[in-house]
Enzyme design. Sequence first.
Site, PDB file in Angstrom:
ATOM      1  N   HIS A  77     -73.368  -0.550  60.707  1.00  0.00           N
ATOM      2  CA  HIS A  77     -72.565  -0.934  59.535  1.00  0.00           C
ATOM      3  C   HIS A  77     -72.955  -0.124  58.317  1.00  0.00           C
ATOM      4  O   HIS A  77     -72.111   0.286  57.525  1.00  0.00           O
ATOM      5  CB  HIS A  77     -72.751  -2.411  59.232  1.00  0.00           C
ATOM      6  CG  HIS A  77     -72.446  -3.269  60.407  1.00  0.00           C
ATOM      7  ND1 HIS A  77     -72.772  -4.586  60.482  1.00  0.00           N
ATOM      8  CD2 HIS A  77     -71.839  -2.971  61.562  1.00  0.00           C
ATOM      9  CE1 HIS A  77     -72.388  -5.061  61.638  1.00  0.00           C
ATOM     10  NE2 HIS A  77     -71.827  -4.103  62.312  1.00  0.00           N
ATOM     11  N   CYS A 108     -57.093  11.300  63.966  1.00  0.00           N
ATOM     12  CA  CYS A 108     -57.877  10.733  62.859  1.00  0.00           C
ATOM     13  C   CYS A 108     -59.369  10.586  63.153  1.00  0.00           C
ATOM     14  O   CYS A 108     -60.081   9.964  62.394  1.00  0.00           O
ATOM     15  CB  CYS A 108     -57.295   9.393  62.424  1.00  0.00           C
ATOM     16  SG  CYS A 108     -57.446   8.106  63.657  1.00  0.00           S
TER      17      CYS A 108
HETATM   18  C1  PEP Z   1     -61.946   7.053  66.429  1.00  0.00           C
HETATM   19  O1  PEP Z   1     -62.407   6.440  67.399  1.00  0.00           O
HETATM   20  O2  PEP Z   1     -61.767   8.285  66.426  1.00  0.00           O
HETATM   21  C2  PEP Z   1     -61.595   6.334  65.209  1.00  0.00           C
HETATM   22  C3  PEP Z   1     -60.972   6.948  64.216  1.00  0.00           C
HETATM   23  O3  PEP Z   1     -61.979   5.052  65.096  1.00  0.00           O
HETATM   24  P1  PEP Z   1     -63.482   4.585  64.752  1.00  0.00           P
HETATM   25  O4  PEP Z   1     -64.252   5.828  64.434  1.00  0.00           O
HETATM   26  O5  PEP Z   1     -63.368   3.646  63.623  1.00  0.00           O
HETATM   27  O6  PEP Z   1     -63.889   3.959  66.043  1.00  0.00           O
END
Ligand code: PEP
Length: 747
Positions: free
Chosen positions: A364, A677
Amino acid sequence: MPERSVPDSRSLLRRLRDTLAEPTGGQDRLDRITSLIADSMHTHVCSIYLFRDPETLELCATTGLNPESVHHTRMRLGEGLVGRVARTGTPVNTGDAPGAPGFRYMPETGEEIYSSFLGVPIQRVGEILGVLVVQSREAREFLEDEVYGLEVVAMVLAEMTELGAFTADHNGIGATHRFPVLFRGATGQEGAAEGRVWLHEPRVVVTNPVADDIEHEQKRLVEAVSGLQHQIDDMLSGSATMDKEQRQVLEAYRMLAHSRGWMRRMVEDIGLGLSAEAAVEKEQATTRSKLGQSSDAYLRERLHDFDDLSNRLLRLLTGQGRDTGAQLPENPILVARNIGPAELLDYGRVLKGVVLEEGSVGSHAAIVARALAIPLVIHAGRITTEALNGDPILVDGDNGIVHLRPEDSVTAAFRDKMAMAAEAQKRYADLRELPAEDQSGKVISLTMNAGLMADLPSLAGSGADGVGLFRTELQFLTRSRVPSRGELAALYKRVMDAAGGKQVQFRTLDIGSDKVLPYMKPQDEPNPAMGWRAIRVGLDKRGVLRMQLQALMRAADGRPLSVMFPFIATPEEFHAARAEALHMRDREAKIGRRVPETLRIGAMMETPSLAFAPDSFFAACDFISLGGNDLKQFFFAADRENERVRRRYDTLDTAFLSFISGIIARCDTAGTPLSFCGEDAGRPVEALTFAALGIRTLSMRPASIGPVKHLIRRANLDDLAQVIREAQDANVETVRPAVTRYLAGLH
Ligand code: PEP
Ligand code: MG
């Protein structure tokens, strides 16, 4: 030498302490101390060795050895008997020193005539400062009481060293916490920062290590231990809402806090002349040396508990704690063993960097540091014992390196690097209003990832086209209870307002795996990253999903809304989640609330299975976003949080890129917009490769937008696509060399 040479500990300790009060130099004090100890223990020799630098011990004072060898005799850590004491943190006691394993003959000292040797570490918790040695001609081992007595003396010397009693610059005896130290940890968040240490839990300073009134000190100890026991009882009585595991941890604490052995040892230490706080520290240091090297995870965990209890006890005894009244320095860099997300958010953006001894990439604290765009280094050794408030510190988040009290040359090089990065950022600022358009006229939409209200100002500053990923879990992670629908609606409204009409793609709650809510019962899952997480929790606990969807619609209040669901592994999960969104929209309409003008519903593709879903799935999605962090971890079966494996596989591996190309083709056929992303979208080489393969939207950290845009504008994506194809046709395993070569050739 008489049979027993147990020092009259109390009067010796007092005489040692009195040297502190005398207006004399550090060397003089050391000389007097060796003579006091030799005298009191009836030994022929007493010597004090202190660290000259983290690897070298130096004879700093002696009574009995050749005085010429003072400040000349040195040994490496681990070398000779003295070096062994320093390395292991445990005493060496032998009646035949020259015959003992590891003995190193040092002719300049004239010590070969002394058979018996007793060396004890001069140590504070987790930190060895030097070695105290007594030697005699007679060949006999020292008695247990004598060893114990010398350890008590060494404890007082440790506190005196810490207080700077032996500092004397002319002969090179420095205060501790003076040397430059380099910590090699791991990257939690990229970026570089220079500043001053701010300890989240400052070290307790023991100003008086010696008891003036034994009974009074023992009474203070008994009271403090009883206060500690009450604290833990209070925590336990408030534990009705805790789960079994948390209760078990507290029960173990309670047992330790009531330990008779611990209490007895501390009372004995005071009996020999230590103050209550010095006694606590002595037991803590000794236990650390004994258990710290254990490879038994259970024992190490108990040591952790014991450390925690000892620190609490020290705070109770000294009244010191977090609230020491110290002022936050300029450019503070937070140094802590670990820190919770809410505490980190409390500090907020005033922090220039964060360094943790523990933590993990997905913890976190790391998520918050990332959201705050603060460089973070995790696994930074024992930095909390080394660092003092106000120490100069350099944090290199890119390489996971921390320089504590750096040499001037290191600081200068670091500043040059930071200046170059700042210069580049300035150049990028000039691009802010320009599109990310390549030489062939293709325009790539660059959006940013966010998770906090505080991120939104970066939207204008970075020139991002919108928010491609708004992680909604932070609001849940940083509270002690589930936030209400009203609170969430107000927050989402502020986010949309701040975006000023630019699109924000809200991702519904992605919890589970590493992101465990404080009020959620932790699931005992062998493999949490593949366990009950994200949309799986959402579909099983529909109340929370519905509440969040409703809050988003109310926040939109008639404006367009984009929602995406995390970790969709099958079309069915997407259809079910989408049906919930549509259902909530109908309900809102029914009760007379304004519904979003348009509602775009997308899926995050984070598991390879979804890439092979039927066409109908692609057609049903208003958009798809590749969560590259998870997608890559499952493609290569390499845990994204495991330092041993997480960098092992290249994103530009042809197998992974073929897989991505397949997804791009499916989306093109279905006419479904596709974005990327994950963290890779913000890495220029990776970003350019994805754009060349055909991904038209990349979502990244705001700081990455400038560098990525700069490169896109100079490149020709058609040419780069050709370079990639040729490399793939040549059957290479990774296209990285070819792509890097192409990009390096741009001007
Ligand atoms: C990912 O898995 O690429 C993503 C954007 O989500 P997180 O990093 O929050 O798991
Ligand atoms: Mg993910």
